[in-house]
Design an enzyme around this catalytic site. Structure first.
Site, PDB file in Angstrom:
ATOM      1  N   ASP A  41      26.528 -11.410  16.008  1.00 21.97           N
ATOM      2  CA  ASP A  41      25.566 -10.948  15.000  1.00 21.97           C
ATOM      3  C   ASP A  41      24.256 -10.418  15.575  1.00 21.97           C
ATOM      4  O   ASP A  41      23.852 -10.772  16.685  1.00 21.97           O
ATOM      5  CB  ASP A  41      25.209 -12.110  14.057  1.00 21.97           C
ATOM      6  CG  ASP A  41      26.335 -12.468  13.103  1.00 21.97           C
ATOM      7  OD1 ASP A  41      27.476 -12.007  13.322  1.00 21.97           O
ATOM      8  OD2 ASP A  41      26.079 -13.223  12.151  1.00 21.97           O
ATOM      9  N   ASP A  42      23.584  -9.622  14.743  1.00 23.89           N
ATOM     10  CA  ASP A  42      22.165  -9.245  14.890  1.00 23.89           C
ATOM     11  C   ASP A  42      21.880  -8.132  15.891  1.00 23.89           C
ATOM     12  O   ASP A  42      20.730  -7.838  16.167  1.00 23.89           O
ATOM     13  CB  ASP A  42      21.264 -10.460  15.239  1.00 23.89           C
ATOM     14  CG  ASP A  42      21.196 -11.476  14.101  1.00 23.89           C
ATOM     15  OD1 ASP A  42      21.860 -11.262  13.078  1.00 23.89           O
ATOM     16  OD2 ASP A  42      20.496 -12.486  14.259  1.00 23.89           O
ATOM     17  N   HIS A  47      17.771  -7.196   7.832  1.00 24.67           N
ATOM     18  CA  HIS A  47      17.863  -8.627   8.159  1.00 24.67           C
ATOM     19  C   HIS A  47      16.604  -9.368   7.696  1.00 24.67           C
ATOM     20  O   HIS A  47      15.942 -10.074   8.459  1.00 24.67           O
ATOM     21  CB  HIS A  47      18.052  -8.810   9.677  1.00 24.67           C
ATOM     22  CG  HIS A  47      18.728 -10.101  10.054  1.00 24.67           C
ATOM     23  ND1 HIS A  47      18.027 -11.261  10.282  1.00 24.67           N
ATOM     24  CD2 HIS A  47      20.022 -10.425  10.236  1.00 24.67           C
ATOM     25  CE1 HIS A  47      18.860 -12.227  10.604  1.00 24.67           C
ATOM     26  NE2 HIS A  47      20.091 -11.749  10.579  1.00 24.67           N
ATOM     27  N   HIS A  85      25.575 -14.551  19.003  1.00 21.60           N
ATOM     28  CA  HIS A  85      24.545 -13.527  18.742  1.00 21.60           C
ATOM     29  C   HIS A  85      24.266 -12.701  19.995  1.00 21.60           C
ATOM     30  O   HIS A  85      23.984 -13.273  21.058  1.00 21.60           O
ATOM     31  CB  HIS A  85      23.226 -14.184  18.301  1.00 21.60           C
ATOM     32  CG  HIS A  85      23.291 -14.775  16.925  1.00 21.60           C
ATOM     33  ND1 HIS A  85      23.864 -15.984  16.668  1.00 21.60           N
ATOM     34  CD2 HIS A  85      22.855 -14.291  15.732  1.00 21.60           C
ATOM     35  CE1 HIS A  85      23.772 -16.243  15.365  1.00 21.60           C
ATOM     36  NE2 HIS A  85      23.174 -15.227  14.771  1.00 21.60           N
ATOM     37  N   HIS A 139      25.548  -6.209   8.260  1.00 16.75           N
ATOM     38  CA  HIS A 139      24.701  -7.414   8.280  1.00 16.75           C
ATOM     39  C   HIS A 139      23.320  -7.079   7.693  1.00 16.75           C
ATOM     40  O   HIS A 139      22.309  -7.566   8.177  1.00 16.75           O
ATOM     41  CB  HIS A 139      24.593  -7.916   9.722  1.00 16.75           C
ATOM     42  CG  HIS A 139      24.078  -9.327   9.875  1.00 16.75           C
ATOM     43  ND1 HIS A 139      24.417 -10.354   9.021  1.00 16.75           N
ATOM     44  CD2 HIS A 139      23.260  -9.889  10.798  1.00 16.75           C
ATOM     45  CE1 HIS A 139      23.826 -11.465   9.414  1.00 16.75           C
ATOM     46  NE2 HIS A 139      23.100 -11.212  10.492  1.00 16.75           N
TER      47      HIS A 139
HETATM   48 ZN   LIG Z   1      21.815 -12.517  11.450  1.00 23.11          ZN
END
Ligand SMILES: [Zn+2]
Length: 283
Positions: free
Chosen positions: A88-89, A143, A234, A139
């Site tokens: 993620d991210d 964010h 991540h 996502h």
């Molecule tokens: Zn995230």
């Protein structure tokens, strides 16, 4: 923002049993007040309790009470001894290229839940992820910490903008969505239905944005490791080890070794959907 065809199969929204019961309870409480105004404390109490339950469900990332939520791969994928690594991210230009090389070395495929504005900034890197056989999923665009507090229009704008950015940049429209920190509200599920997105959370996460110990993160991810697991790491917002190395870069080789030893194959979430969906999703 102008909408491109965001999804191959937008589905009609069907409220979950809890959401359906909540809608019924609100209508019932209103009817009760109209018929017997003196009963208002009971009606109010029921509505407050219902909101507390909905909020708790939204604060529980793996809960399916607000709508469908993948916490594991479908059983057919598990029977094939498949497992999903989700990252993620990102993309992050300092970390993601090294993550891609580590995955290539072991012929592993991963699902990247990317932030739309980071995809805009690192467009070539996002395209490279898809070129190497990984998938880039949604996502949100920014964010936001307060994402779960947005109303339906705010949620739609955040998700649709990322959907369009990722689709235009990589040529592949996302099929999956993950909320920031996994936090949600009852407004999210109808928005995901409209955009043809499936919500995915995880089986286990390593807390690698806060833990500086690769050992601890790896231990959390591999505890009870089984076919069908969805693991969360991540490449963006990654914590650093004491040596200053992003935790994912120390965890990933050892995790891939553990998967190989357990004869588990890392696949993307969309690959786990099955052939028909894969063809339908080809851009
Ligand atoms: Zn995230």
């Amino acid at each position: 923002m102008a909408s491109t065809p965001s999804s191959p199969n937008p589905a009609r929204w069907r409220p979950s049993p809890l959401v359906r019961a909540s809608l019924g309870l609100h209508a019932g409480a209103l009817a009760l007040i109209l018929v017997r105004p003196s009963a208002w404390p009971w009606a109010l109490g029921a509505v407050v309790a219902d909101h507390a339950l909905l909020t708790t469900a939204g604060l529980t990332p793996r809960s399916g009470l607000l709508g469908p939520n993948w916490t594991r791969l479908p059983s057919a994928a598990a029977q094939r001894r498949e497992l999903a690594i989700t990252i993620d991210d990102g993309p992050d230009p300092r970390i993601t290229p090294r993550v891609l090389d580590l995955l290539d070395e072991r012929k592993a495929k991963a699902t990247f839940f990317c932030i739309g504005e980071r995809v805009q900034r690192c467009a070539e890197l996002a395209r490279e992820m898809v070129r190497r056989g990984h998938s880039v999923e949604n996502h949100t665009h920014r964010h936001l910490n307060y994402f779960s507090l947005l109303g339906p229009r705010g949620l739609l704008a955040e998700i649709e903008r990322a959907q369009d950015t990722i689709g235009i940049t990589t040529g592949q429209h996302p099929l999956f969505f993950r909320a920031p920190a996994g936090l949600r509200s009852p407004f999210l599920d109808p928005v995901l239905s409209r955009l043809g997105l499936r919500l995915a959370s995880w089986t286990r996460r390593g807390f690698d944005t806060v833990s500086a110990s690769a050992e601890t993160v790896l231990g959390k991810l591999t505890h009870g490791l089984a076919a069908g697991d969805i693991l969360l790491l991540h490449d963006g917002h990654a914590a650093l080890t004491r040596k200053g190395v992003p935790v994912i870069l120390e965890v990933l080789p050892r995790l891939l070794d553990a998967l190989a030893a357990a004869e588990l194959a890392p696949v993307t979430l969309r690959a786990a959907l099955g052939t028909g969906h894969r063809e339908a999703s080809a851009a």
